[in-house]
Design a protein around this motif. Sequence first.
Motif, PDB file in Angstrom:
ATOM      1  N   GLU A   1      24.598  -4.090  34.408  1.00  0.00           N
ATOM      2  CA  GLU A   1      23.894  -5.344  34.668  1.00  0.00           C
ATOM      3  C   GLU A   1      24.000  -6.301  33.493  1.00  0.00           C
ATOM      4  OE1 GLU A   1      20.024  -3.857  35.672  1.00  0.00           O
ATOM      5  OE2 GLU A   1      20.546  -3.624  37.791  1.00  0.00           O
TER       6      GLU A   1
ATOM      7  N   LEU B   1      26.589   0.752  41.630  1.00  0.00           N
ATOM      8  CA  LEU B   1      25.431   0.515  40.767  1.00  0.00           C
ATOM      9  C   LEU B   1      24.290   1.482  41.075  1.00  0.00           C
ATOM     10  CD1 LEU B   1      25.526  -3.372  40.799  1.00  0.00           C
ATOM     11  CD2 LEU B   1      26.012  -1.894  38.820  1.00  0.00           C
TER      12      LEU B   1
ATOM     13  N   ARG C   1      23.253   1.811  34.539  1.00  0.00           N
ATOM     14  CA  ARG C   1      23.045   0.654  35.415  1.00  0.00           C
ATOM     15  C   ARG C   1      22.651  -0.560  34.594  1.00  0.00           C
ATOM     16  NH1 ARG C   1      19.150   0.600  40.575  1.00  0.00           N
ATOM     17  NH2 ARG C   1      20.362   2.469  40.944  1.00  0.00           N
TER      18      ARG C   1
END
Length: 154
Positions: free
Chosen positions: A56, A44, A52
Amino acid sequence: MRIAIEGASEEFERKLLDILAEHRHELTVTADTDWTVERAARYLRSLPAGARRFAEMVVIEGDGYIDADQLRQVLGKLNGPTVALSRAIPRGVREGWWPEGTRAPITAVYDPDNPSWHKNIAYQMDRDAVLPVFREAIVRMDTTQGADGRGVRG
């Protein structure tokens, strides 16, 4: 003999791999390609911001499965983030972050009614083996972030 080593330094790992290479004809060596919290956090952190956020969203908002249209509403075109996600795995292998054979944590879901046109309809991750690891990595990253967004070192 079976040996499992966790938490080794990079120097120790290099030395151990050198020893294994010397005795490669006598040994069968298999690498652990499972995702760990540490690997997930490194994955990540290695991603650009858009990729990212993409990851997420799959983990947090999608609970391991999210429609591509929902991602597009937030991120716009998905070309950039998906390219970054696909490049992260080989980069991690080159850098020694995880072994060859480690699978991408996020995979595309194609429209089964239109298999000849590969438009992604969703993105998913293994809910049993991968999702909990990435969820924990995100929690740990959030608790170690400073005000400037950088990790806090103790």
